[in-house]
Design a protein around this motif. Sequence first.
Motif, PDB file in Angstrom:
ATOM      1  N   ARG A 110      37.788 -43.076  19.561  1.00 57.87           N
ATOM      2  CA  ARG A 110      38.267 -43.792  18.363  1.00 57.87           C
ATOM      3  C   ARG A 110      39.230 -42.929  17.564  1.00 57.87           C
ATOM      4  O   ARG A 110      40.222 -43.431  17.035  1.00 57.87           O
ATOM      5  CB  ARG A 110      37.071 -44.219  17.499  1.00 57.87           C
ATOM      6  N   LYS A 111      38.943 -41.632  17.502  1.00 54.90           N
ATOM      7  CA  LYS A 111      39.819 -40.710  16.782  1.00 54.90           C
ATOM      8  C   LYS A 111      41.226 -40.724  17.397  1.00 54.90           C
ATOM      9  O   LYS A 111      42.223 -40.533  16.718  1.00 54.90           O
ATOM     10  CB  LYS A 111      39.238 -39.297  16.839  1.00 54.90           C
ATOM     11  N   GLU A 135      33.242 -41.397  19.498  1.00 55.94           N
ATOM     12  CA  GLU A 135      33.859 -40.656  18.391  1.00 55.94           C
ATOM     13  C   GLU A 135      35.246 -40.125  18.791  1.00 55.94           C
ATOM     14  O   GLU A 135      36.233 -40.342  18.074  1.00 55.94           O
ATOM     15  CB  GLU A 135      32.923 -39.484  18.095  1.00 55.94           C
ATOM     16  N   GLN A 150      27.807 -41.187  22.416  1.00 52.12           N
ATOM     17  CA  GLN A 150      28.214 -41.103  21.006  1.00 52.12           C
ATOM     18  C   GLN A 150      29.478 -40.267  20.856  1.00 52.12           C
ATOM     19  O   GLN A 150      30.366 -40.591  20.065  1.00 52.12           O
ATOM     20  CB  GLN A 150      27.091 -40.487  20.175  1.00 52.12           C
ATOM     21  N   ARG A 151      29.548 -39.178  21.633  1.00 59.46           N
ATOM     22  CA  ARG A 151      30.714 -38.294  21.532  1.00 59.46           C
ATOM     23  C   ARG A 151      31.971 -38.985  22.073  1.00 59.46           C
ATOM     24  O   ARG A 151      33.059 -38.851  21.499  1.00 59.46           O
ATOM     25  CB  ARG A 151      30.437 -36.995  22.305  1.00 59.46           C
ATOM     26  N   ASP A 160      37.120 -31.171  24.252  1.00 56.17           N
ATOM     27  CA  ASP A 160      36.003 -30.941  23.335  1.00 56.17           C
ATOM     28  C   ASP A 160      35.102 -29.822  23.872  1.00 56.17           C
ATOM     29  O   ASP A 160      34.668 -28.953  23.118  1.00 56.17           O
ATOM     30  CB  ASP A 160      35.207 -32.252  23.215  1.00 56.17           C
TER      31      ASP A 160
END
Length: 284
Positions: free
Chosen positions: A215-216, A212, A208-209, A275
Amino acid sequence: MEKVLWNGKIVNKEDVRISIDDRAFHFGDGVYEVVRVYDGELYLADGHMKRLYDSARKIGIQLDMTPDDFLASLVELREATGLIDGTIYVQVSRGEWPRNHAFPDQSVAPQIVGFTKQAKRPLEQMKSGVKATIIEDTRWLHCDIKSISLLGNVLAKQKAVEAGCFESIQHRDGVVTEGSSTNVFIVKDATVYTHPANHLILNGITRQRIIELGRKEGINIREEAFTTDQLLQADEVFVAGTTVEIMPVIQVDDKKYSDQPGPVTLKLQSLLNEDISQLASVKH
Ligand code: PDD
Protein backbone atom coordinates in the motif's frame (compact mmCIF):
# COMPACT_ATOMS: atom_id res chain seq x y z
CA MET A 1 25.28 -29.95 22.18
CA GLU A 2 22.06 -28.33 20.94
CA LYS A 3 20.82 -25.50 23.09
CA VAL A 4 17.11 -24.94 23.56
CA LEU A 5 14.86 -22.65 25.56
CA TRP A 6 12.97 -24.25 28.41
CA ASN A 7 10.87 -22.15 30.75
CA GLY A 8 13.06 -19.08 30.54
CA LYS A 9 16.41 -20.89 30.65
CA ILE A 10 18.82 -21.94 27.93
CA VAL A 11 19.61 -25.62 28.48
CA ASN A 12 20.96 -28.60 26.57
CA LYS A 13 18.23 -30.29 24.57
CA GLU A 14 19.00 -33.60 26.32
CA ASP A 15 18.28 -32.04 29.71
CA VAL A 16 14.70 -31.04 28.91
CA ARG A 17 12.21 -33.17 30.79
CA ILE A 18 8.62 -32.72 29.77
CA SER A 19 6.00 -34.86 31.42
CA ILE A 20 3.56 -36.98 29.42
CA ASP A 21 1.00 -35.06 31.46
CA ASP A 22 1.81 -31.89 29.53
CA ARG A 23 -1.38 -30.65 27.94
CA ALA A 24 0.43 -30.22 24.64
CA PHE A 25 0.50 -34.02 24.44
CA HIS A 26 -3.04 -34.66 25.65
CA PHE A 27 -4.91 -31.94 23.87
CA GLY A 28 -2.59 -29.91 21.65
CA ASP A 29 -3.48 -27.29 24.25
CA GLY A 30 -1.14 -24.43 23.52
CA VAL A 31 0.01 -21.78 21.08
CA TYR A 32 3.19 -21.15 19.12
CA GLU A 33 5.13 -18.83 16.86
CA VAL A 34 7.74 -19.21 14.14
CA VAL A 35 10.07 -16.22 13.78
CA ARG A 36 12.45 -15.80 10.84
CA VAL A 37 16.07 -14.91 11.50
CA TYR A 38 18.02 -13.21 8.73
CA ASP A 39 21.69 -12.54 9.19
CA GLY A 40 21.34 -12.99 12.93
CA GLU A 41 18.40 -10.59 13.28
CA LEU A 42 14.82 -11.51 14.20
CA TYR A 43 12.50 -10.29 11.45
CA LEU A 44 9.17 -8.69 12.49
CA ALA A 45 9.69 -9.93 16.05
CA ASP A 46 7.27 -7.46 17.66
CA GLY A 47 4.44 -8.65 15.43
CA HIS A 48 5.15 -12.26 16.36
CA MET A 49 5.25 -11.41 20.07
CA LYS A 50 1.99 -9.53 19.85
CA ARG A 51 0.29 -12.44 18.08
CA LEU A 52 1.71 -14.94 20.58
CA TYR A 53 0.26 -12.96 23.48
CA ASP A 54 -3.05 -12.50 21.64
CA SER A 55 -3.24 -16.24 20.93
CA ALA A 56 -2.43 -17.08 24.56
CA ARG A 57 -5.03 -14.61 25.84
CA LYS A 58 -7.70 -15.99 23.50
CA ILE A 59 -7.31 -19.46 25.02
CA GLY A 60 -6.90 -18.24 28.61
CA ILE A 61 -3.17 -18.85 29.05
CA GLN A 62 -1.58 -16.18 31.19
CA LEU A 63 2.07 -15.36 30.60
CA ASP A 64 3.67 -13.73 33.60
CA MET A 65 6.54 -12.10 31.71
CA THR A 66 6.25 -9.10 29.44
CA PRO A 67 6.44 -9.51 25.63
CA ASP A 68 9.79 -7.67 25.79
CA ASP A 69 11.20 -10.17 28.29
CA PHE A 70 9.83 -13.03 26.21
CA LEU A 71 11.50 -11.59 23.13
CA ALA A 72 14.76 -11.18 25.07
CA SER A 73 14.67 -14.92 25.82
CA LEU A 74 14.34 -15.65 22.08
CA VAL A 75 17.27 -13.36 21.31
CA GLU A 76 19.24 -15.21 23.99
CA LEU A 77 18.28 -18.52 22.38
CA ARG A 78 19.46 -17.28 19.01
CA GLU A 79 22.77 -16.21 20.50
CA ALA A 80 23.21 -19.49 22.36
CA THR A 81 22.60 -21.52 19.20
CA GLY A 82 24.58 -19.19 16.97
CA LEU A 83 21.73 -19.13 14.45
CA ILE A 84 22.42 -16.78 11.54
CA ASP A 85 19.79 -17.78 8.97
CA GLY A 86 16.79 -19.86 9.89
CA THR A 87 13.83 -19.93 12.24
CA ILE A 88 13.04 -19.81 15.91
CA TYR A 89 10.14 -22.01 16.97
CA VAL A 90 8.55 -21.25 20.32
CA GLN A 91 5.65 -23.03 21.94
CA VAL A 92 3.63 -22.29 25.05
CA SER A 93 1.47 -25.10 26.42
CA ARG A 94 -1.04 -24.79 29.24
CA GLY A 95 1.33 -26.86 31.38
CA GLU A 96 1.39 -30.16 33.21
CA TRP A 97 -1.72 -31.63 34.81
CA PRO A 98 -3.32 -35.10 35.00
CA ARG A 99 -5.45 -35.55 31.90
CA ASN A 100 -8.77 -33.76 32.22
CA HIS A 101 -10.37 -31.62 29.53
CA ALA A 102 -11.15 -28.73 31.87
CA PHE A 103 -8.41 -26.19 32.57
CA PRO A 104 -6.04 -27.09 35.42
CA ASP A 105 -5.65 -25.02 38.59
CA GLN A 106 -4.58 -21.42 38.09
CA SER A 107 -1.33 -22.35 39.88
CA VAL A 108 -0.20 -24.54 36.97
CA ALA A 109 2.49 -22.68 35.02
CA PRO A 110 2.56 -22.72 31.23
CA GLN A 111 5.37 -24.78 29.72
CA ILE A 112 7.55 -22.85 27.31
CA VAL A 113 9.93 -24.48 24.86
CA GLY A 114 11.88 -22.98 22.00
CA PHE A 115 14.44 -24.16 19.50
CA THR A 116 16.15 -22.88 16.41
CA LYS A 117 16.55 -24.39 12.98
CA GLN A 118 18.92 -23.40 10.23
CA ALA A 119 17.11 -22.71 6.97
CA LYS A 120 18.00 -21.08 3.72
CA ARG A 121 15.60 -18.80 1.91
CA PRO A 122 13.72 -20.85 -0.73
CA LEU A 123 15.15 -18.64 -3.46
CA GLU A 124 14.89 -21.15 -6.30
CA GLN A 125 11.18 -21.77 -5.78
CA MET A 126 10.56 -18.07 -5.16
CA LYS A 127 11.95 -17.49 -8.63
CA SER A 128 10.40 -20.39 -10.51
CA GLY A 129 7.03 -20.53 -8.75
CA VAL A 130 5.24 -23.59 -7.37
CA LYS A 131 2.05 -25.61 -7.80
CA ALA A 132 -0.94 -25.69 -5.47
CA THR A 133 -4.10 -27.73 -5.15
CA ILE A 134 -7.56 -26.67 -3.97
CA ILE A 135 -9.07 -28.58 -1.04
CA GLU A 136 -11.93 -28.11 1.37
CA ASP A 137 -11.12 -26.28 4.62
CA THR A 138 -12.23 -28.69 7.33
CA ARG A 139 -10.53 -26.93 10.25
CA TRP A 140 -12.13 -25.39 13.32
CA LEU A 141 -13.49 -21.84 13.45
CA HIS A 142 -10.72 -20.21 15.49
CA CYS A 143 -8.03 -20.14 12.83
CA ASP A 144 -6.94 -16.69 14.07
CA ILE A 145 -5.38 -18.43 17.09
CA LYS A 146 -1.94 -19.82 16.32
CA SER A 147 -2.77 -23.07 18.05
CA ILE A 148 -0.43 -26.05 18.27
CA SER A 149 -3.47 -28.25 17.47
CA LEU A 150 -2.60 -28.47 13.81
CA LEU A 151 -4.17 -31.73 12.68
CA GLY A 152 -6.35 -30.01 10.09
CA ASN A 153 -3.32 -28.18 8.71
CA VAL A 154 -1.19 -31.34 8.75
CA LEU A 155 -3.83 -33.25 6.76
CA ALA A 156 -4.13 -30.33 4.35
CA LYS A 157 -0.36 -30.20 3.76
CA GLN A 158 -0.24 -33.95 3.23
CA LYS A 159 -2.89 -33.62 0.51
CA ALA A 160 -0.64 -31.11 -1.23
CA VAL A 161 2.35 -33.44 -0.98
CA GLU A 162 0.33 -36.34 -2.35
CA ALA A 163 -0.84 -34.18 -5.26
CA GLY A 164 2.78 -33.25 -6.03
CA CYS A 165 2.14 -29.67 -4.91
CA PHE A 166 3.85 -27.16 -2.66
CA GLU A 167 0.69 -26.05 -0.89
CA SER A 168 -3.02 -26.74 -0.48
CA ILE A 169 -5.33 -23.77 -0.95
CA GLN A 170 -8.33 -24.26 1.30
CA HIS A 171 -11.90 -23.10 0.75
CA ARG A 172 -15.10 -23.04 2.77
CA ASP A 173 -18.21 -23.32 0.61
CA GLY A 174 -16.25 -22.05 -2.37
CA VAL A 175 -14.64 -19.11 -0.54
CA VAL A 176 -10.84 -19.30 -0.38
CA THR A 177 -9.51 -18.99 3.18
CA GLU A 178 -5.79 -19.76 3.35
CA GLY A 179 -3.13 -22.38 2.71
CA SER A 180 -2.20 -25.16 5.12
CA SER A 181 0.61 -22.98 6.50
CA THR A 182 0.42 -19.83 4.38
CA ASN A 183 -1.89 -16.98 3.47
CA VAL A 184 -3.22 -16.83 -0.08
CA PHE A 185 -3.27 -13.80 -2.37
CA ILE A 186 -4.57 -13.32 -5.91
CA VAL A 187 -4.01 -10.49 -8.35
CA LYS A 188 -6.77 -9.48 -10.77
CA ASP A 189 -6.52 -6.40 -13.00
CA ALA A 190 -3.59 -5.10 -10.92
CA THR A 191 -5.56 -5.33 -7.65
CA VAL A 192 -4.41 -7.71 -4.94
CA TYR A 193 -6.99 -9.63 -2.90
CA THR A 194 -6.55 -11.65 0.28
CA HIS A 195 -9.03 -12.99 2.82
CA PRO A 196 -9.85 -10.50 5.61
CA ALA A 197 -8.21 -11.14 8.98
CA ASN A 198 -11.02 -12.82 10.89
CA HIS A 199 -11.59 -16.18 12.64
CA LEU A 200 -11.25 -18.11 9.35
CA ILE A 201 -7.55 -17.41 8.80
CA LEU A 202 -4.35 -16.81 10.69
CA ASN A 203 -3.45 -13.16 10.29
CA GLY A 204 0.05 -13.80 8.97
CA ILE A 205 2.81 -11.46 10.05
CA THR A 206 4.16 -11.72 6.50
CA ARG A 207 0.64 -11.02 5.18
CA GLN A 208 0.43 -7.86 7.30
CA ARG A 209 3.85 -6.69 6.14
CA ILE A 210 3.03 -7.30 2.47
CA ILE A 211 -0.16 -5.26 2.80
CA GLU A 212 1.72 -2.43 4.52
CA LEU A 213 4.63 -2.37 2.07
CA GLY A 214 2.42 -2.77 -0.99
CA ARG A 215 0.00 0.00 0.00
CA LYS A 216 2.89 2.34 0.78
CA GLU A 217 4.03 1.77 -2.79
CA GLY A 218 0.54 2.56 -4.16
CA ILE A 219 -0.49 -1.01 -4.95
CA ASN A 220 -4.22 -1.55 -4.49
CA ILE A 221 -4.55 -4.32 -1.90
CA ARG A 222 -7.98 -5.35 -0.70
CA GLU A 223 -8.66 -7.56 2.30
CA GLU A 224 -11.65 -9.10 0.60
CA ALA A 225 -12.62 -12.74 0.28
CA PHE A 226 -12.61 -14.36 -3.18
CA THR A 227 -14.01 -17.60 -4.51
CA THR A 228 -12.25 -20.63 -5.98
CA ASP A 229 -13.63 -19.51 -9.38
CA GLN A 230 -11.98 -16.12 -8.93
CA LEU A 231 -8.80 -17.90 -7.87
CA LEU A 232 -8.82 -19.89 -11.10
CA GLN A 233 -9.52 -16.75 -13.15
CA ALA A 234 -6.86 -14.64 -11.44
CA ASP A 235 -3.93 -13.08 -13.28
CA GLU A 236 -1.48 -14.05 -10.55
CA VAL A 237 -1.53 -16.12 -7.37
CA PHE A 238 0.92 -16.30 -4.51
CA VAL A 239 1.11 -17.65 -0.99
CA ALA A 240 2.98 -16.01 1.87
CA GLY A 241 4.42 -16.90 5.23
CA THR A 242 7.44 -16.59 7.50
CA THR A 243 9.41 -19.42 5.93
CA VAL A 244 8.20 -19.16 2.32
CA GLU A 245 8.14 -15.33 2.13
CA ILE A 246 6.23 -14.51 -1.09
CA MET A 247 5.95 -17.76 -3.01
CA PRO A 248 4.52 -17.41 -6.51
CA VAL A 249 1.96 -20.04 -7.52
CA ILE A 250 2.12 -20.66 -11.25
CA GLN A 251 -0.34 -23.55 -11.36
CA VAL A 252 -3.43 -24.51 -9.32
CA ASP A 253 -4.61 -28.04 -10.11
CA ASP A 254 -5.00 -28.08 -13.92
CA LYS A 255 -5.02 -24.32 -14.30
CA LYS A 256 -1.67 -22.99 -15.46
CA TYR A 257 -1.29 -19.22 -15.02
CA SER A 258 2.09 -18.63 -16.57
CA ASP A 259 5.59 -20.01 -16.82
CA GLN A 260 6.95 -17.54 -14.35
CA PRO A 261 5.82 -15.24 -11.52
CA GLY A 262 3.68 -12.27 -12.60
CA PRO A 263 4.69 -8.59 -12.36
CA VAL A 264 2.74 -7.68 -9.19
CA THR A 265 4.10 -10.73 -7.39
CA LEU A 266 7.62 -9.79 -8.46
CA LYS A 267 7.11 -6.22 -7.29
CA LEU A 268 5.90 -7.34 -3.87
CA GLN A 269 8.77 -9.83 -3.63
CA SER A 270 11.24 -7.03 -4.27
CA LEU A 271 9.59 -4.79 -1.65
CA LEU A 272 9.80 -7.56 0.94
CA ASN A 273 13.36 -8.27 -0.07
CA GLU A 274 14.28 -4.64 0.46
CA ASP A 275 12.57 -4.71 3.84
CA ILE A 276 14.60 -7.76 4.85
CA SER A 277 17.88 -6.24 3.71
CA GLN A 278 17.16 -3.06 5.65
CA LEU A 279 16.90 -5.21 8.74
CA ALA A 280 20.39 -6.52 8.13
CA SER A 281 21.77 -3.06 7.43
CA VAL A 282 20.51 -1.80 10.83
CA LYS A 283 22.80 -4.33 12.44
CA HIS A 284 25.97 -3.53 10.52
N1 PDD B 1 2.90 -20.99 9.52
N2 PDD B 1 -1.62 -19.43 7.86
C1 PDD B 1 -1.28 -20.52 8.56
C2 PDD B 1 -2.30 -21.56 8.82
C3 PDD B 1 0.04 -20.67 9.05
O1 PDD B 1 0.38 -21.75 9.76
C4 PDD B 1 0.99 -19.65 8.76
C5 PDD B 1 2.41 -19.73 9.25
C6 PDD B 1 0.59 -18.53 8.01
C7 PDD B 1 1.52 -17.39 7.72
O2 PDD B 1 1.77 -16.66 8.88
P1 PDD B 1 3.16 -15.90 9.11
O3 PDD B 1 3.33 -14.98 7.97
O4 PDD B 1 2.97 -15.17 10.39
O5 PDD B 1 4.24 -16.95 9.16
C8 PDD B 1 -0.73 -18.46 7.59
C9 PDD B 1 4.15 -21.14 10.23
C10 PDD B 1 5.32 -20.56 9.51
C11 PDD B 1 4.36 -22.59 10.62
O6 PDD B 1 3.40 -23.15 11.16
O7 PDD B 1 5.45 -23.14 10.44
